[in-house]
Design a protein around this motif. Sequence first.
Motif, mmCIF file in Angstrom:
data_model
loop_
_atom_site.group_PDB
_atom_site.id
_atom_site.type_symbol
_atom_site.label_atom_id
_atom_site.label_comp_id
_atom_site.label_asym_id
_atom_site.label_seq_id
_atom_site.Cartn_x
_atom_site.Cartn_y
_atom_site.Cartn_z
ATOM 1 N N VAL A 82 11.657 -110.804 57.945
ATOM 2 C CA VAL A 82 12.488 -110.504 56.703
ATOM 3 C C VAL A 82 12.515 -111.369 54.933
ATOM 4 O O VAL A 82 12.149 -111.117 54.272
ATOM 5 C CB VAL A 82 14.400 -110.810 56.968
ATOM 6 C CG1 VAL A 82 14.627 -110.916 55.797
ATOM 7 C CG2 VAL A 82 14.010 -109.917 58.472
ATOM 8 N N GLU A 83 11.849 -112.776 55.718
ATOM 9 C CA GLU A 83 11.818 -114.188 54.305
ATOM 10 C C GLU A 83 10.232 -113.573 54.333
ATOM 11 O O GLU A 83 10.266 -113.135 52.476
ATOM 12 C CB GLU A 83 12.209 -115.457 55.334
ATOM 13 C CG GLU A 83 11.695 -116.136 54.798
ATOM 14 C CD GLU A 83 12.900 -116.822 53.465
ATOM 15 O OE1 GLU A 83 12.680 -117.215 52.814
ATOM 16 O OE2 GLU A 83 14.638 -115.540 53.648
ATOM 17 N N THR A 131 9.073 -110.929 53.763
ATOM 18 C CA THR A 131 8.734 -110.048 52.969
ATOM 19 C C THR A 131 9.303 -109.972 51.856
ATOM 20 O O THR A 131 8.802 -109.715 51.012
ATOM 21 C CB THR A 131 9.273 -108.403 54.286
ATOM 22 O OG1 THR A 131 8.562 -108.156 54.680
ATOM 23 C CG2 THR A 131 9.593 -107.260 53.175
ATOM 24 N N ALA A 132 10.463 -110.462 51.802
ATOM 25 C CA ALA A 132 11.313 -110.801 50.562
ATOM 26 C C ALA A 132 10.181 -111.813 49.681
ATOM 27 O O ALA A 132 10.718 -112.091 48.421
ATOM 28 C CB ALA A 132 12.977 -111.691 51.333
ATOM 29 N N LYS A 133 9.528 -112.387 50.531
ATOM 30 C CA LYS A 133 8.955 -112.957 49.106
ATOM 31 C C LYS A 133 7.535 -112.479 48.594
ATOM 32 O O LYS A 133 6.734 -113.347 47.680
ATOM 33 C CB LYS A 133 8.154 -114.218 49.526
ATOM 34 C CG LYS A 133 9.219 -115.293 49.921
ATOM 35 C CD LYS A 133 8.652 -116.516 51.232
ATOM 36 C CE LYS A 133 9.525 -117.477 51.214
ATOM 37 N NZ LYS A 133 9.706 -118.806 52.054
ATOM 38 N N GLN A 134 7.570 -111.376 48.743
ATOM 39 C CA GLN A 134 7.010 -109.795 48.188
ATOM 40 C C GLN A 134 6.878 -110.257 46.990
ATOM 41 O O GLN A 134 7.948 -110.056 46.675
ATOM 42 C CB GLN A 134 6.407 -109.230 48.519
ATOM 43 C CG GLN A 134 5.568 -108.067 47.833
ATOM 44 C CD GLN A 134 5.133 -106.568 48.828
ATOM 45 O OE1 GLN A 134 5.780 -106.374 49.997
ATOM 46 N NE2 GLN A 134 5.518 -105.873 47.928
ATOM 47 N N GLU A 147 5.448 -100.004 50.842
ATOM 48 C CA GLU A 147 4.767 -100.886 50.078
ATOM 49 C C GLU A 147 5.904 -101.983 49.528
ATOM 50 O O GLU A 147 5.693 -103.109 49.438
ATOM 51 C CB GLU A 147 4.213 -100.726 48.377
ATOM 52 C CG GLU A 147 2.953 -99.869 49.319
ATOM 53 C CD GLU A 147 1.858 -99.183 48.156
ATOM 54 O OE1 GLU A 147 2.345 -100.588 46.658
ATOM 55 O OE2 GLU A 147 1.346 -98.139 47.746
ATOM 56 N N PRO A 166 9.231 -104.020 49.692
ATOM 57 C CA PRO A 166 9.659 -104.943 50.433
ATOM 58 C C PRO A 166 11.730 -104.462 50.781
ATOM 59 O O PRO A 166 12.156 -104.492 49.735
ATOM 60 C CB PRO A 166 10.164 -106.103 49.986
ATOM 61 C CG PRO A 166 10.167 -106.471 48.375
ATOM 62 C CD PRO A 166 8.975 -104.804 48.217
ATOM 63 N N THR A 201 14.127 -105.525 51.920
ATOM 64 C CA THR A 201 15.260 -106.612 51.604
ATOM 65 C C THR A 201 16.138 -106.481 50.152
ATOM 66 O O THR A 201 16.835 -106.890 49.395
ATOM 67 C CB THR A 201 14.450 -108.059 52.184
ATOM 68 O OG1 THR A 201 13.505 -108.096 51.322
ATOM 69 C CG2 THR A 201 14.652 -108.426 52.981
ATOM 70 N N HIS A 202 14.608 -106.207 49.239
ATOM 71 C CA HIS A 202 15.704 -106.072 47.548
ATOM 72 C C HIS A 202 15.476 -104.799 47.512
ATOM 73 O O HIS A 202 16.360 -104.006 46.459
ATOM 74 C CB HIS A 202 14.798 -106.891 47.029
ATOM 75 C CG HIS A 202 15.141 -108.490 47.597
ATOM 76 N ND1 HIS A 202 14.592 -108.927 48.274
ATOM 77 C CD2 HIS A 202 15.469 -108.648 46.514
ATOM 78 C CE1 HIS A 202 14.465 -110.016 48.510
ATOM 79 N NE2 HIS A 202 14.781 -110.319 47.639
ATOM 80 N N ASN A 230 16.514 -101.183 42.849
ATOM 81 C CA ASN A 230 16.071 -103.090 43.319
ATOM 82 C C ASN A 230 17.473 -104.029 43.514
ATOM 83 O O ASN A 230 18.476 -103.395 42.676
ATOM 84 C CB ASN A 230 15.203 -103.618 42.196
ATOM 85 C CG ASN A 230 15.287 -104.972 42.460
ATOM 86 O OD1 ASN A 230 15.939 -105.455 42.785
ATOM 87 N ND2 ASN A 230 13.978 -105.800 41.300
#
Length: 168
Positions: A50-51, A53-56, A108, A110, A112-113, A124
């Motif tokens: 999860v982390e 993916t969130a940094k994409q 594509e 994330p 998470t967002h 978003n």
Amino acid sequence: MRNIDKNFILIYVTSYEQYALESFEVSPFRYLIKPVSIEKLREVLRDVLVELTAKQKFMFYQIGTEHFQINLDNIVCLYSEFGRKIHLELVSGSDTSFYGRISAIEKELPPTHFVRVNSGTMINLNHIASFNRNDVTMINGNCIAISRSRKKAVRTAYSHFIERSFGL
């Protein structure tokens, strides 16, 4: 290691609880005490995914022969136009469109967002101004209807987003 890369994910696995407080100096992602159960390890690794993916940070798209990238933080929402084009609404107020399918873009971005609120619209979660059971209002003033089939998924995604934002 933090001097080389401040963004890597550090997980301490140790038998010594007394060093947990000292480990906070290097901002570990998690601190696990041995013996570590398989379930606990799975849980932490899910959190790592999860982390990551969130940094994409970027979405890439093409208009004609020209290639573009846009920072995900700049996207307020995106929606399908006639099933063939994607329209991006940006924080700056300038919008853009390109050929593509919402289902391909959804894979594509994330989760998470970004969350799909109806068959043709993704938002978003960072740019929600208000949220209720039937619709969501974005910071640019757009009020977007949440389809009946997606209400639970949107509510869950928003709850998880809030939890992560507060570090819960």
